[in-house]
Motif scaffolding. Structure first.
Motif, mmCIF file in Angstrom:
data_model
loop_
_atom_site.group_PDB
_atom_site.id
_atom_site.type_symbol
_atom_site.label_atom_id
_atom_site.label_comp_id
_atom_site.label_asym_id
_atom_site.label_seq_id
_atom_site.Cartn_x
_atom_site.Cartn_y
_atom_site.Cartn_z
ATOM 1 N N UNK A 287 41.512 31.707 31.911
ATOM 2 C CA UNK A 287 40.452 31.865 32.891
ATOM 3 C C UNK A 287 41.001 32.268 34.257
ATOM 4 N N UNK A 288 42.236 31.855 34.573
ATOM 5 C CA UNK A 288 42.894 32.345 35.800
ATOM 6 C C UNK A 288 43.011 33.858 35.734
ATOM 7 N N UNK A 289 43.443 34.356 34.559
ATOM 8 C CA UNK A 289 43.586 35.801 34.365
ATOM 9 C C UNK A 289 42.249 36.515 34.555
ATOM 10 N N UNK A 290 41.168 35.979 33.962
ATOM 11 C CA UNK A 290 39.850 36.609 34.091
ATOM 12 C C UNK A 290 39.350 36.582 35.532
ATOM 13 N N UNK A 291 39.627 35.463 36.231
ATOM 14 C CA UNK A 291 39.192 35.353 37.625
ATOM 15 C C UNK A 291 39.892 36.401 38.495
ATOM 16 N N UNK A 292 41.188 36.589 38.288
ATOM 17 C CA UNK A 292 41.924 37.611 39.041
ATOM 18 C C UNK A 292 41.358 39.007 38.744
ATOM 19 N N UNK A 293 41.004 39.261 37.495
ATOM 20 C CA UNK A 293 40.446 40.560 37.147
ATOM 21 C C UNK A 293 39.117 40.788 37.869
ATOM 22 N N UNK A 294 38.283 39.735 37.911
ATOM 23 C CA UNK A 294 37.002 39.837 38.616
ATOM 24 C C UNK A 294 37.224 40.097 40.104
ATOM 25 N N UNK A 295 38.182 39.371 40.714
ATOM 26 C CA UNK A 295 38.495 39.593 42.130
ATOM 27 C C UNK A 295 38.994 41.020 42.365
ATOM 28 N N UNK A 296 39.796 41.520 41.411
ATOM 29 C CA UNK A 296 40.294 42.886 41.544
ATOM 30 C C UNK A 296 39.139 43.886 41.580
ATOM 31 N N UNK A 297 38.135 43.674 40.719
ATOM 32 C CA UNK A 297 36.978 44.568 40.695
ATOM 33 C C UNK A 297 36.181 44.462 41.995
ATOM 34 N N UNK A 298 36.084 43.232 42.530
ATOM 35 C CA UNK A 298 35.329 43.042 43.777
ATOM 36 C C UNK A 298 36.017 43.776 44.930
ATOM 37 N N UNK A 299 37.320 43.588 45.046
ATOM 38 C CA UNK A 299 38.058 44.259 46.132
ATOM 39 C C UNK A 299 37.996 45.781 45.970
ATOM 40 N N UNK A 300 38.076 46.236 44.735
ATOM 41 C CA UNK A 300 37.957 47.680 44.505
ATOM 42 C C UNK A 300 36.582 48.176 44.937
ATOM 43 N N UNK A 301 35.557 47.384 44.655
ATOM 44 C CA UNK A 301 34.196 47.740 45.037
ATOM 45 C C UNK A 301 34.045 47.777 46.558
ATOM 46 N N UNK A 302 34.821 46.908 47.254
ATOM 47 C CA UNK A 302 34.758 46.841 48.723
ATOM 48 C C UNK A 302 35.656 47.882 49.385
#
Length: 613
Positions: A287-302
């Motif tokens: 779940x740490x791995x999935x959370x980092x992936x989600x954050x990566x998508x958010x930062x990319x979106x920003x």
């Protein structure tokens, strides 16, 4: 990539097994009890009659999966020694669960199937339904969704008859969970909604939580984001009270994806960070791995490419550690290279824009390489699975062919479908016996190899005759050959076909004797028609057999016959007299049967109609 596209990747890690639901709600209490029980067990401070109960509790509640596996194996040994079927079943059940948690899926299935055999033997449908759920969960983890759905549906069918509400609800929830995997969302929604209703009636908090969470995921797949968010939030509130953090982390990530889809980056960021903090606090690497992936998508979106890259690298690092991939060290080297590049950027401010662009290019290249490696790995896995399926299918076909060599097709199908064959009574069946005159004296002068070769020569040809006339070979005993007509499918002309087959058998033996002086066998044949009971006997080596007085009389017809002759009873004669010329022998003494009318079959009448094979 939207959150809907990552649904299956996350969903596969939240599959809920039946026994996890049953015992999770009391885990906080039983853990303390389990520690106390382990101390009692290791010190031997217990009554002997309590040993099996203590081992069962330890196999269920111990916090260490290796210890649970150890205690389940001890439970199996002790239950087998004491001939306790209930505890033996529980031992195999808990052993399968421990092996599943360890990732040893093949041995987990083997243990569950052993438990299923025990439940079937005892006729305990409640236990059979429960173990079917466990088997379905393992198939789901293996990616065999067809088998998973089948076993879930069988479990639901069985448990509905048992009126075990908690088991039915768990089966429905797991079946709905599996139907999401195969994208049958309407059925998944139906099953999960029914499970939620039952859990609400039972006031099962953990069941309510997972039902709400799974409903949220179904609504998310259907694009109903508001409903999905509401249900997952309700699930999180309940799971917080239960101190169950893994599913909370999963649901937080889902909610983050929903807000990102709506363009609300700050809320998405908050939920993703909450998921990350929770996963890190409790050591949940996946779940740490999935959370980092989600954050990566958010930062990319920003538009923050640097932070997107940092979080993506962290996602890869944790993902590799979960899968035990050796590239963790390579990612560490990449992280070092990036820090060096970052310091260089700080030193050389004039080239900052250029350096940043280079980093973005490097990040993109690394991401593409990783995607290619992942695609290559998935393709190799696909080839392996396809090859394995072909091997399994080949072995299954081979097993079916072997079974059809032993049993009639209808009987074999019934055995595969139900695991057993019900005995059936047939009112009119024609039974034939044959043996060779003076076989024992003849056999004494032949080597075993040559004797088997000679007998096989005749019996193989007899088999061909039976197949040609649509008759059923039953068995051979020494030099005796037994077959029957009129089963497993009743027919009106089985006696006529049997007599014609007998005439071919006698003619073949006679022709062989003329062609080859070393083959001097002479055959006696007896036939009788009447009612029999047919069925399958044995559990390891199956055998299709028939019983009844008809069989005994047919054997007497053969023993009362003469070499090269076909001796039939009065019953058979009445059925075939219009087709064959027969010689009445009068009443002949038959052992244990008294005087019986017998006839020799001489030839086929010229006016007789041909018999359909």
């Amino acid at each position: 990539m939207t959150w809907h596209n990552t649904f299956y990747r996350k969903k596969a890690w939240l599959t809920l097994g039946f026994f996890f639901i049953i015992f999770l709600s009391s885990y906080g209490q039983t853990k303390v009890v389990g520690d106390s029980l382990e101390l009692l067990f290791t010190q031997g401070a217990y009554q002997e009659q309590d040993k099996l109960k203590i081992l069962k509790e330890l196999a269920v509640t111990h916090s260490d999966v290796e210890k649970r596996l150890l205690y389940s194996e001890l439970l199996i040994q002790s239950a087998a020694a004491l001939d306790s079927t209930d505890y033996l079943f529980q031992g195999y059940l808990e052993k399968g669960t421990s092996l599943r948690v360890k990732g040893d899926l093949a041995n987990s299935l083997e243990s569950y199937f052993e438990g299923a055999r025990i439940a079937e033997k005892e006729g305990n449908n409640n236990l059979l339904g429960k173990v079917y759920i466990a088997i379905a969960d393992v198939y789901s983890i293996m990616g065999n969704h067809q088998n998973a759905v089948k076993y879930h549906q069988n479990a639901i069918r069985i448990l509905r008859q048992e009126n075990d509400s908690i088991s039915i609800a768990s089966a429905l929830l797991n079946a709905g969970d599996e139907l999401i995997n195969v994208n049958r969302l309407d059925s998944a929604l139906k099953y999960t909604t029914e499970a939620e209703i039952i859990f609400n009636l039972l006031d099962s908090k953990v069941g309510q939580a997972y039902s709400l969470g799974n409903l949220g995921m179904i609504y998310a797949k259907l694009g109903l984001d508001l409903k999905a968010e509401y249900h997952m939030n309700q699930a999180i509130l309940i799971l917080q009270d239960l101190h169950e953090y893994y599913p909370i982390a999963v649901y937080l990530t889902y909610i983050s994806d929903i807000y990102l889809e709506k363009g609300e980056e700050k809320l998405a960021m908050n939920y993703a960070k909450l998921s990350l903090d929770l996963a890190q606090k409790h050591g949940m690497k996946k779940q740490v791995s999935d959370a980092y992936l989600t954050l990566s998508k958010i930062y990319e979106h920003m538009g923050n490419s640097e932070e997107a890259f940092n979080n993506y690298k962290n996602h890869i690092a944790y993902k590799d550690s979960v899968n035990n991939i050796t590239s963790v060290q390579q990612m560490a080297d990449l992280r070092t290279d990036f820090e060096v590049s970052k310091k260089q950027i700080e030193v050389d401010l004039l080239n900052q824009q250029k350096r940043t662009q280079q980093i973005i290019v490097i990040a993109t290249a690394i991401a593409l390489i990783l995607i290619c490696l992942l695609a290559f790995g998935l393709y190799r896995r696909y080839l392996y699975i396809r090859k394995t399926k072909r091997i399994i299918e080949k072995e299954r076909n081979r097993s079916d062919e072997l079974l059809l060599n032993i049993l009639p097709k209808e009987t074999a199908n019934e055995l595969k479908l139900n695991g057993k064959v019900a005995a059936k009574k047939f009112e009119s069946v024609t039974v034939l016996f044959s043996d060779f005159k003076a076989f024992t004296q003849y056999a004494e002068n032949l080597s075993p190899e040559l004797l088997v070769e000679r007998v096989d020569h005749y019996f193989s040809h007899f088999d061909q005759i039976m197949e040609r006339y649509g008759l059923e070979k039953i068995k051979t005993i020494g030099d005796a050959y037994m077959c029957a007509g009129g089963l497993p499918f009743p027919s009106h002309d089985h006696s006529i076909r049997m007599v014609r087959a007998a005439m071919e058998m006698a003619q073949f033996v006679e022709d062989t004797k003329k062609k080859n002086q070393s083959h001097q066998f002479e055959v006696r044949i007896g036939i009788h028609t009447g009612p029999v009971v047919a069925g399958v006997v044995g559990t390891k080596k199956f055998a299709y057999d028939i019983w009844g007085d008809t069989v005994n009389i047919a054997a007497r017809m053969e023993s009362s016959s003469e070499p090269g002759k076909i001796n039939i009873s009065e019953n058979t004669y009445q059925l075939i007299k219009e087709e064959f010329e027969c010689e009445y022998r009068g009443e002949v003494e038959a052992r244990n049967k008294g005087m019986m009318k017998m006839y020799y079959v001489l030839a086929t009448k010229k006016s007789a109609d041909p018999v359909s094979n």
